[in-house]
Scaffold this active site. Structure first.
Site, short mmCIF file in Angstrom:
data_model
loop_
_atom_site.label_atom_id
_atom_site.label_comp_id
_atom_site.label_asym_id
_atom_site.label_seq_id
_atom_site.Cartn_x
_atom_site.Cartn_y
_atom_site.Cartn_z
N ASP A 139 15.09 -15.94 57.39
CA ASP A 139 15.01 -14.70 58.17
C ASP A 139 15.81 -13.63 57.44
O ASP A 139 16.61 -13.92 56.55
CB ASP A 139 15.52 -14.92 59.58
N ASP A 178 14.03 -12.71 52.34
CA ASP A 178 12.90 -11.85 52.64
C ASP A 178 11.64 -12.51 52.09
O ASP A 178 11.52 -12.71 50.87
CB ASP A 178 13.12 -10.48 52.00
N VAL A 179 10.70 -12.85 52.96
CA VAL A 179 9.49 -13.55 52.51
C VAL A 179 8.62 -12.69 51.60
O VAL A 179 7.71 -13.20 50.95
CB VAL A 179 8.66 -14.06 53.70
N TYR A 224 -1.54 -2.68 62.04
CA TYR A 224 -1.10 -3.97 62.56
C TYR A 224 -2.33 -4.87 62.78
O TYR A 224 -2.32 -6.05 62.40
CB TYR A 224 -0.33 -3.78 63.86
N LYS A 259 -3.31 -8.47 60.96
CA LYS A 259 -3.55 -9.71 61.69
C LYS A 259 -4.97 -10.23 61.48
O LYS A 259 -5.20 -11.45 61.50
CB LYS A 259 -3.25 -9.50 63.17
N ILE A 289 3.94 -11.20 74.98
CA ILE A 289 5.02 -12.17 74.98
C ILE A 289 6.35 -11.41 75.06
O ILE A 289 6.53 -10.40 74.38
CB ILE A 289 4.98 -13.04 73.71
N THR A 304 9.16 -10.55 73.90
CA THR A 304 10.01 -10.45 72.72
C THR A 304 10.40 -8.99 72.53
O THR A 304 9.83 -8.08 73.15
CB THR A 304 9.29 -10.94 71.46
#
Length: 256
Positions: A33, A60-61, A158, A162, A191, A193
């Site tokens: 993360d 960082d991915v 976004y 996706k 959700i 979050t």
């Protein structure tokens, strides 16, 4: 051997709920993360309190070296990677589609699609080295969104990111099926979050107005349960390239 899950974005929100879910089901948990671990200390303490073996890496991915390091460190520490959950994702502010800045496109697509692609590629190569256990070598679950198939120009980039995740799920599923590695997708909506709660007033009204068949907010644990189901040895071992909506029935066709 005790099995291991690698979770990107696993220190909070859906990613952390997934870490707890897998840990409670007997997995080692490896997390990458963005922030310093002290920023997530309360969550990491929960893993510690439940005696869940875990590895946390600040990284960082989007950075190839960070992806390579977390995979290497996970294998060095736990011996293998049996499940990958691609939960790291950026949201975007609503904006006029015709005014979308190129840098916002790059920011969202680099994290939500490109990084996911190359993390999956890297972990899949590790899984290919592993023996078949419980009917497969490994399982991969990508966190997408109902926006992958919903037309919302205000959140257009976004949705594009996706939709890319959905195609990546299909591509990896087709490539890896002969090697007994399953790849599936979970599409959440509403959700509770940090990302979704910025629209709390809007979503509360949707519940009050009867737009949600299941009249409540979803919890990160609802998504984690679906992710876990795709990965357990006794479930979904003959299913790949598929998705499940965790959306309270919102996208279900209904007559009005």
């Amino acid at each position: 051997m005790k099995k291991t899950v690698l979770i990107t974005g696993g220190a909070r929100g859906i990613g952390f709920a997934t870490a707890l879910q897998f840990g409670r089901e007997g997995y080692n948990v490896s997390i990458i993360d963005l922030n310093d671990p002290k920023d997530y200390q309360a969550n990491l303490d929960k893993l510690q309190a439940e005696n869940i073996p875990f590895l946390y890496m600040q990284g960082d991915v989007r950075i190839p070296e960070d992806r390579e390091t977390i995979v290497k460190d996970t294998v060095d520490r736990f011996g293998a990677i049996h499940a990958l959950v691609n939960a790291a994702g950026f949201g975007t502010k609503r904006m006029e589609w015709l005014d979308l800045p190129e840098e916002e496109w790059d920011r969202i697509m680099d994290n939500n699609a490109k990084a996911l692609c190359f993390m999956t590629q890297l972990v899949a190569k590790q899984m290919l080295k592993q023996p078949i256990e419980g009917g497969r070598r490994g399982s991969i679950v990508n966190i997408s969104s109902i926006n992958a198939r919903s037309n919302c120009p205000g959140l257009g980039v976004y949705g594009v990111s996706k939709a890319a995740v959905s195609m990546l799920t299909t591509l990896f599923a087709a490539r890896l099926a002969p090697d007994f590695i399953t790849v599936n997708e979970v599409r959440p909506f509403m959700i509770a979050t940090e990302m979704a709660l910025v629209a709390k007033t809007k979503y509360d009204k949707m519940i009050a107005d009867g737009e949600m068949p299941i009249p409540r907010w979803g919890e990160p644990e609802d998504v984690a349960a679906a992710i876990s189901a795709f990965c357990m040895d006794d479930r979904f071992t003959f299913s790949t390239g598929n998705f499940v909506n965790v959306d309270g029935g919102y996208v279900m066709p209904r007559m009005k």
